[in-house]
Design an enzyme around this catalytic site. Structure first.
Site, PDB file in Angstrom:
ATOM      1  N   ASP A  76       7.493-128.641 -47.295  1.00  0.00           N
ATOM      2  CA  ASP A  76       7.365-127.179 -47.403  1.00  0.00           C
ATOM      3  C   ASP A  76       8.269-126.497 -46.362  1.00  0.00           C
ATOM      4  O   ASP A  76       9.054-125.588 -46.690  1.00  0.00           O
ATOM      5  CB  ASP A  76       5.887-126.824 -47.167  1.00  0.00           C
ATOM      6  CG  ASP A  76       5.519-125.400 -47.527  1.00  0.00           C
ATOM      7  OD1 ASP A  76       6.396-124.655 -47.983  1.00  0.00           O
ATOM      8  OD2 ASP A  76       4.345-125.035 -47.341  1.00  0.00           O
ATOM      9  N   VAL A 124       0.857-135.020 -44.725  1.00  0.00           N
ATOM     10  CA  VAL A 124      -0.280-134.645 -43.865  1.00  0.00           C
ATOM     11  C   VAL A 124      -1.593-134.547 -44.644  1.00  0.00           C
ATOM     12  O   VAL A 124      -2.666-134.573 -44.030  1.00  0.00           O
ATOM     13  CB  VAL A 124      -0.044-133.328 -43.082  1.00  0.00           C
ATOM     14  CG1 VAL A 124       1.095-133.492 -42.096  1.00  0.00           C
ATOM     15  CG2 VAL A 124       0.202-132.155 -43.992  1.00  0.00           C
TER      16      VAL A 124
HETATM   17  P1  ADP Z   1       1.355-132.702 -48.231  1.00  0.00           P
HETATM   18  O1  ADP Z   1       0.749-131.639 -47.358  1.00  0.00           O
HETATM   19  O2  ADP Z   1       1.246-132.374 -49.706  1.00  0.00           O
HETATM   20  O3  ADP Z   1       0.888-134.077 -47.881  1.00  0.00           O
HETATM   21  P2  ADP Z   1       3.917-133.145 -46.861  1.00  0.00           P
HETATM   22  O4  ADP Z   1       5.092-132.253 -46.856  1.00  0.00           O
HETATM   23  O5  ADP Z   1       3.250-133.434 -45.558  1.00  0.00           O
HETATM   24  O6  ADP Z   1       2.903-132.527 -47.939  1.00  0.00           O
HETATM   25  O7  ADP Z   1       4.301-134.530 -47.522  1.00  0.00           O
HETATM   26  C1  ADP Z   1       4.556-134.712 -48.892  1.00  0.00           C
HETATM   27  C2  ADP Z   1       5.653-135.739 -49.041  1.00  0.00           C
HETATM   28  O8  ADP Z   1       6.918-135.126 -48.843  1.00  0.00           O
HETATM   29  C3  ADP Z   1       5.577-136.887 -48.026  1.00  0.00           C
HETATM   30  O9  ADP Z   1       5.758-138.110 -48.742  1.00  0.00           O
HETATM   31  C4  ADP Z   1       6.754-136.599 -47.096  1.00  0.00           C
HETATM   32  O10 ADP Z   1       7.300-137.808 -46.568  1.00  0.00           O
HETATM   33  C5  ADP Z   1       7.727-135.960 -48.050  1.00  0.00           C
HETATM   34  N1  ADP Z   1       8.825-135.152 -47.479  1.00  0.00           N
HETATM   35  C6  ADP Z   1       8.919-134.536 -46.285  1.00  0.00           C
HETATM   36  N2  ADP Z   1      10.106-133.886 -46.185  1.00  0.00           N
HETATM   37  C7  ADP Z   1      10.787-134.098 -47.346  1.00  0.00           C
HETATM   38  C8  ADP Z   1      12.058-133.724 -47.879  1.00  0.00           C
HETATM   39  N3  ADP Z   1      12.906-132.955 -47.186  1.00  0.00           N
HETATM   40  N4  ADP Z   1      12.394-134.165 -49.122  1.00  0.00           N
HETATM   41  C9  ADP Z   1      11.550-134.920 -49.852  1.00  0.00           C
HETATM   42  N5  ADP Z   1      10.340-135.301 -49.424  1.00  0.00           N
HETATM   43  C10 ADP Z   1       9.960-134.905 -48.183  1.00  0.00           C
END
Ligand code: ADP
Length: 171
Positions: A34, A120
């Site tokens: 995000d 997270v």
């Molecule tokens: P959530 O709160 O839904 O768990 P996160 O952003 O913490 O969301 O994680 C969701 C997934 O996105 C995780 O597998 C994380 O490693 C991945 N992620 C983080 N940054 C990126 C990115 N720039 N591109 C693709 N995936 C990402």
């Protein structure tokens, strides 16, 4: 039927009609993917998100992509994992299915997903991947034509390997 593929990399670099954001219910930005999407899209994305009044878990909303290579962002909210007895699988399924439904309504043909809820929010990765694929396959069975290309963009090796094995891509 849509072509499914898996890549390892950064969702914000994808040249597709829409990328899907793993957002939170406020839609006002956060960490993980995000935060990366908001940084890459620029402040206009947050300004548009402020007009949307948030998004419930399992639902989806759409904005423009601004400075991203993707034309649109579909913001969906996956569930926080609370141990598995709080409807987590159904809510994750709905997050994927409703994102595709919204994409179809906006004539989006190519879409890329992150591994929603596996950061997270701590949803177990194998079960999350199986749930994501079930939602995508069910959607494509119900609507075989409109969406041509669905890409899962994995950020870590563990997710990449899980998706690679499940989708059965020839080496
Ligand atoms: P959530 O709160 O839904 O768990 P996160 O952003 O913490 O969301 O994680 C969701 C997934 O996105 C995780 O597998 C994380 O490693 C991945 N992620 C983080 N940054 C990126 C990115 N720039 N591109 C693709 N995936 C990402």
């Amino acid at each position: 039927m849509a072509n499914l593929s898996v890549v390892k990399g950064d969702l914000t670099k994808m040249h597709v009609d829409a990328i899907v954001n793993a957002a939170n219910e406020s839609l006002l930005g956060g960490g993980g993917v995000d935060g990366a999407i908001h940084r890459a899209a620029g402040p206009e994305l947050l300004a548009e998100c402020r007009t949307l009044n948030g998004c419930k878990t399992g639902e989806a909303k759409i904005t423009k992509g601004y400075k991203l290579p993707a034309r649109h962002v579909i913001h969906t909210v996956g569930p926080v994992w609370h141990g598995g007895n709080s409807n987590e699988e159904t809510l994750l399924y709905k997050a994927y299915y409703n994102s595709l439904q919204l994409a179809m309504q906006h004539h989006i043909a190519t879409i890329a997903f992150p591994n929603i809820s596996t950061g997270v929010y701590h949803f177990p990765k194998q079960l999350a991947a199986e749930t994501a694929l079930k939602a995508v396959e069910d959607f494509c069975t119900n609507h075989p034509d409109p969406i041509k290309e669905i890409t899962f963009v994995c950020f870590d090796d563990e997710n990449y390997n899980i998706y690679h094995d499940l989708i059965n891509i020839p080496e």
